[in-house]
Motif scaffolding. Sequence first.
Motif, PDB file in Angstrom:
ATOM      1  N   LEU A 170       0.812  -1.219   0.000  1.00 47.56           N
ATOM      2  CA  LEU A 170       0.000   0.000   0.000  1.00 47.56           C
ATOM      3  C   LEU A 170       0.839   1.260   0.000  1.00 47.56           C
ATOM      4  N   ALA A 171       1.929   1.252   0.761  1.00 48.13           N
ATOM      5  CA  ALA A 171       2.623   2.518   1.012  1.00 48.13           C
ATOM      6  C   ALA A 171       4.104   2.486   0.668  1.00 48.13           C
ATOM      7  N   GLY A 172       4.553   1.411   0.032  1.00 46.62           N
ATOM      8  CA  GLY A 172       5.967   1.341  -0.305  1.00 46.62           C
ATOM      9  C   GLY A 172       6.291   2.196  -1.521  1.00 46.62           C
ATOM     10  N   TRP A 173       7.538   2.665  -1.575  1.00 44.94           N
ATOM     11  CA  TRP A 173       7.958   3.391  -2.770  1.00 44.94           C
ATOM     12  C   TRP A 173       9.475   3.272  -2.921  1.00 44.94           C
ATOM     13  N   LEU A 174      10.005   3.891  -3.959  1.00 44.78           N
ATOM     14  CA  LEU A 174      11.407   3.733  -4.313  1.00 44.78           C
ATOM     15  C   LEU A 174      12.118   5.074  -4.248  1.00 44.78           C
ATOM     16  N   ARG A 175      13.407   5.000  -3.961  1.00 44.86           N
ATOM     17  CA  ARG A 175      14.199   6.221  -3.873  1.00 44.86           C
ATOM     18  C   ARG A 175      15.555   5.921  -4.493  1.00 44.86           C
ATOM     19  N   LEU A 176      16.007   6.814  -5.351  1.00 42.98           N
ATOM     20  CA  LEU A 176      17.345   6.684  -5.934  1.00 42.98           C
ATOM     21  C   LEU A 176      18.200   7.811  -5.392  1.00 42.98           C
ATOM     22  N   GLY A 177      19.418   7.500  -4.995  1.00 48.29           N
ATOM     23  CA  GLY A 177      20.284   8.567  -4.498  1.00 48.29           C
ATOM     24  C   GLY A 177      21.662   8.030  -4.226  1.00 48.29           C
ATOM     25  N   GLN A 178      22.523   8.886  -3.714  1.00 49.51           N
ATOM     26  CA  GLN A 178      23.871   8.465  -3.367  1.00 49.51           C
ATOM     27  C   GLN A 178      23.812   7.679  -2.058  1.00 49.51           C
ATOM     28  N   ALA A 179      24.444   6.504  -2.026  1.00 46.09           N
ATOM     29  CA  ALA A 179      24.390   5.674  -0.824  1.00 46.09           C
ATOM     30  C   ALA A 179      25.226   6.286   0.285  1.00 46.09           C
ATOM     31  N   PRO A 180      24.668   6.390   1.501  1.00 45.42           N
ATOM     32  CA  PRO A 180      25.492   6.800   2.629  1.00 45.42           C
ATOM     33  C   PRO A 180      26.476   5.678   2.962  1.00 45.42           C
ATOM     34  N   ALA A 181      27.581   6.015   3.609  1.00 41.95           N
ATOM     35  CA  ALA A 181      28.587   5.000   3.933  1.00 41.95           C
ATOM     36  C   ALA A 181      28.039   4.015   4.961  1.00 41.95           C
ATOM     37  N   GLY A 182      28.510   2.783   4.886  1.00 41.66           N
ATOM     38  CA  GLY A 182      28.179   1.792   5.916  1.00 41.66           C
ATOM     39  C   GLY A 182      26.885   1.056   5.649  1.00 41.66           C
ATOM     40  N   THR A 183      26.709  -0.002   6.413  1.00 38.53           N
ATOM     41  CA  THR A 183      25.505  -0.823   6.299  1.00 38.53           C
ATOM     42  C   THR A 183      24.417  -0.224   7.174  1.00 38.53           C
ATOM     43  N   PRO A 184      23.236  -0.002   6.617  1.00 38.78           N
ATOM     44  CA  PRO A 184      22.173   0.572   7.444  1.00 38.78           C
ATOM     45  C   PRO A 184      21.748  -0.397   8.545  1.00 38.78           C
ATOM     46  N   ALA A 185      21.551   0.134   9.745  1.00 43.23           N
ATOM     47  CA  ALA A 185      21.115  -0.702  10.864  1.00 43.23           C
ATOM     48  C   ALA A 185      19.621  -0.960  10.739  1.00 43.23           C
ATOM     49  N   PRO A 186      19.179  -2.128  11.214  1.00 45.28           N
ATOM     50  CA  PRO A 186      17.729  -2.353  11.231  1.00 45.28           C
ATOM     51  C   PRO A 186      17.084  -1.312  12.144  1.00 45.28           C
ATOM     52  N   THR A 187      16.162  -0.570  11.619  1.00 47.56           N
ATOM     53  CA  THR A 187      15.549   0.508  12.392  1.00 47.56           C
ATOM     54  C   THR A 187      14.053   0.507  12.154  1.00 47.56           C
ATOM     55  N   ALA A 188      13.396   1.411  12.844  1.00 50.27           N
ATOM     56  CA  ALA A 188      11.970   1.574  12.618  1.00 50.27           C
ATOM     57  C   ALA A 188      11.726   2.618  11.535  1.00 50.27           C
ATOM     58  N   GLY A 189      12.787   3.068  10.879  1.00 50.15           N
ATOM     59  CA  GLY A 189      12.669   4.080   9.832  1.00 50.15           C
ATOM     60  C   GLY A 189      12.033   3.511   8.585  1.00 50.15           C
ATOM     61  N   PRO A 190      11.893   4.344   7.570  1.00 50.53           N
ATOM     62  CA  PRO A 190      11.189   3.905   6.362  1.00 50.53           C
ATOM     63  C   PRO A 190      11.982   2.920   5.496  1.00 50.53           C
ATOM     64  N   LEU A 191      13.305   2.828   5.691  1.00 47.91           N
ATOM     65  CA  LEU A 191      14.101   1.985   4.802  1.00 47.91           C
ATOM     66  C   LEU A 191      13.842   0.498   5.046  1.00 47.91           C
ATOM     67  N   ALA A 192      13.490  -0.227   3.986  1.00 47.50           N
ATOM     68  CA  ALA A 192      13.268  -1.668   4.102  1.00 47.50           C
ATOM     69  C   ALA A 192      14.370  -2.445   3.393  1.00 47.50           C
ATOM     70  N   VAL A 193      14.771  -1.948   2.224  1.00 52.02           N
ATOM     71  CA  VAL A 193      15.770  -2.640   1.415  1.00 52.02           C
ATOM     72  C   VAL A 193      16.658  -1.591   0.748  1.00 52.02           C
ATOM     73  N   ARG A 194      17.957  -1.876   0.673  1.00 48.82           N
ATOM     74  CA  ARG A 194      18.858  -0.975  -0.056  1.00 48.82           C
ATOM     75  C   ARG A 194      19.761  -1.794  -0.962  1.00 48.82           C
ATOM     76  N   MET A 195      19.782  -1.404  -2.247  1.00 50.25           N
ATOM     77  CA  MET A 195      20.705  -2.018  -3.198  1.00 50.25           C
ATOM     78  C   MET A 195      21.665  -0.932  -3.659  1.00 50.25           C
ATOM     79  N   VAL A 196      22.966  -1.201  -3.545  1.00 55.08           N
ATOM     80  CA  VAL A 196      23.960  -0.203  -3.938  1.00 55.08           C
ATOM     81  C   VAL A 196      24.771  -0.743  -5.106  1.00 55.08           C
ATOM     82  N   ILE A 197      24.949   0.096  -6.130  1.00 52.11           N
ATOM     83  CA  ILE A 197      25.721  -0.337  -7.302  1.00 52.11           C
ATOM     84  C   ILE A 197      27.103   0.314  -7.307  1.00 52.11           C
ATOM     85  N   GLY A 198      27.921  -0.119  -8.264  1.00 51.77           N
ATOM     86  CA  GLY A 198      29.326   0.260  -8.333  1.00 51.77           C
ATOM     87  C   GLY A 198      29.620   1.747  -8.259  1.00 51.77           C
ATOM     88  N   ASP A 199      28.784   2.581  -8.844  1.00 52.51           N
ATOM     89  CA  ASP A 199      29.094   4.015  -8.839  1.00 52.51           C
ATOM     90  C   ASP A 199      28.569   4.716  -7.582  1.00 52.51           C
TER      91      ASP A 199
END
Length: 283
Positions: A74-103
């Motif tokens: 119902l409420a999921g969406w996508l975001r493209l941007g520059q990846a912050p450094a490090g592995t995101p910690a499991p949080t209650a924030g909106p981030l569910a999945v992050r895929m980072v590419i070479g650039d």
Amino acid sequence: MPELPELDAAVDQLRAHLLGHRLERFDVTAFSVLKTAQPDHASMVGREITEIGRRGKFLLVGAEGRFAVVHLALAGWLRLGQAPAGTPAPTAGPLAVRMVIGDGTALDITEQGRRKSVALWISDRPDELEKIQRLGPESDSIALEEFTDLLDGTSSRLKTVLTDQTVMAGVGNAWSDEILHRARLSPFATASRLDPEQVQALFTALQGVLGDVRTALEGVPLDRVKRTKKSLFAVHGRTGQPCPVCGGTVAEVSYADRSLQYCPACQTGGKRLSDRRMDRFLR
Ligand SMILES: [Zn+2]
């Protein structure tokens, strides 16, 4: 909920940013999201992103034969941007999945709230996933003849037929309201009882609405897609406001856990449908 045209707009942008790049990180921060145990999502890391597509309301990101299949619920969406450094910690924030590419570009799958309904499957044969197998034909490429047969074969209400993903895939609550409004048909009309003219009107409205939205969303950045989508609504989510076609007042019917909007003057000969009646109809 993102429906066919929004997902197609997203696919265009994901293709432009991700295709041909190697997947360097694949973080699932909300583990309830992951619906398959094998293959491991991490096994996609190191592979080149070779395919991005859509089936119904599912998004497919393919890397050399292995696919991440995403349903944004119902409420999921996508975001493209520059990846912050490090592995995101499991949080209650909106981030569910992050895929980072070479650039360094990150594709984030986000959903507000602690309980995530977004779903992710990893598969080498996405067309064999049960959720994908159950899908009907794509709403935007269905032929008139097939569409006619499909309506003839069911005594369901039009609102139900348009939104049932096993009947035809891609249209949800928002665009079905708009399609029915453009076709000047009641959401409660019985599919098999439409005359040929009404079937043609519904078919034309289906193709017309999806095509118009597709055009309107072309090149719109991901973070502005929802807002642009909303600006296109004639009746959906506009209860009490004037119908842009006839100036009448848009009405609403609530049923189960959602609601639909329609223009009584344009669609039901001025008749207003009661909530209770709808609930029974759409079950
Ligand atoms: Zn109207």
